[in-house]
Design a protein around this motif. Sequence first.
Motif, mmCIF file in Angstrom:
data_model
loop_
_atom_site.group_PDB
_atom_site.id
_atom_site.type_symbol
_atom_site.label_atom_id
_atom_site.label_comp_id
_atom_site.label_asym_id
_atom_site.label_seq_id
_atom_site.Cartn_x
_atom_site.Cartn_y
_atom_site.Cartn_z
ATOM 1 N N SER A 46 0.832 -1.208 0.000
ATOM 2 C CA SER A 46 0.000 0.000 0.000
ATOM 3 C C SER A 46 0.867 1.259 0.000
ATOM 4 C CB SER A 46 -0.915 -0.010 1.222
ATOM 5 O OG SER A 46 -1.574 1.215 1.375
ATOM 6 N N HIS A 47 1.908 1.253 0.795
ATOM 7 C CA HIS A 47 2.808 2.412 0.839
ATOM 8 C C HIS A 47 3.602 2.570 -0.463
ATOM 9 C CE1 HIS A 47 1.719 2.945 4.978
ATOM 10 N NE2 HIS A 47 2.383 4.079 4.959
ATOM 11 N N ALA A 48 3.966 1.470 -1.076
ATOM 12 C CA ALA A 48 4.675 1.550 -2.359
ATOM 13 C C ALA A 48 3.787 2.161 -3.432
ATOM 14 C CB ALA A 48 5.155 0.165 -2.789
ATOM 15 N N VAL A 49 2.515 1.775 -3.452
ATOM 16 C CA VAL A 49 1.574 2.339 -4.423
ATOM 17 C C VAL A 49 1.396 3.837 -4.166
ATOM 18 C CG1 VAL A 49 -0.859 2.349 -5.157
ATOM 19 C CG2 VAL A 49 0.375 0.190 -4.911
ATOM 20 N N MET A 50 1.228 4.210 -2.885
ATOM 21 C CA MET A 50 1.087 5.643 -2.565
ATOM 22 C C MET A 50 2.339 6.419 -2.961
ATOM 23 S SD MET A 50 -0.986 5.945 1.039
ATOM 24 C CE MET A 50 0.198 5.021 2.013
ATOM 25 N N ALA A 51 3.509 5.848 -2.735
ATOM 26 C CA ALA A 51 4.758 6.522 -3.086
ATOM 27 C C ALA A 51 4.875 6.699 -4.595
ATOM 28 C CB ALA A 51 5.953 5.740 -2.546
ATOM 29 N N ALA A 52 4.509 5.667 -5.352
ATOM 30 C CA ALA A 52 4.573 5.761 -6.812
ATOM 31 C C ALA A 52 3.608 6.817 -7.341
ATOM 32 C CB ALA A 52 4.274 4.406 -7.444
ATOM 33 N N LEU A 53 2.377 6.778 -6.865
ATOM 34 C CA LEU A 53 1.398 7.783 -7.310
ATOM 35 C C LEU A 53 1.792 9.188 -6.872
ATOM 36 C CD1 LEU A 53 -1.972 5.903 -6.657
ATOM 37 C CD2 LEU A 53 -0.900 6.408 -8.855
ATOM 38 N N GLY A 54 2.244 9.299 -5.632
ATOM 39 C CA GLY A 54 2.688 10.606 -5.137
ATOM 40 C C GLY A 54 3.863 11.139 -5.930
ATOM 41 N N GLY A 55 4.788 10.252 -6.294
ATOM 42 C CA GLY A 55 5.946 10.661 -7.087
ATOM 43 C C GLY A 55 5.546 11.151 -8.463
#
Length: 153
Positions: free
Chosen positions: A38-47
Amino acid sequence: MAELPRDSIMGAVAMSPLRSGEHVLAEWPADPAAYWRSHAVMAALGGVIAGVVLVAIGNPSPWVGPVAAVLALGARGWYVASEALEARWRLTDQRLQGPGGREVPLARLRLARRFLGDVQVITHSGDKYLMKYLADGAAVVAAIDAAKAGLAK
């Protein structure tokens, strides 16, 4: 503020004891793999969003946005992990119990459904609960639906 009681097995906030004649049907602890995914997905989208915004405003170094988003969300994930991974949900033949003293009688449950990678539970009165970081959301929904229907005993 008084500290909530801790469970000696998992270190999580203890749930209320079972009632007379009540039986546990299933229990779901937070899944570390789901948490970090979940955090990896948020980091990718946020990036991506940060990079697009910096390009749109003409920033000469748009690479900073994605790097900052990944670092920020990684730090957040590390900081919150110990608390988030203590969460667990318990389904009995009478109610659904969750972290923070959440308790919903099965008769009040209107709907359990997948919501992104989690499970959202909605009561007849419109209250909503989000069961986060579960290993198998589809199995959780099936178990709740079966318990509501009185099929799981």
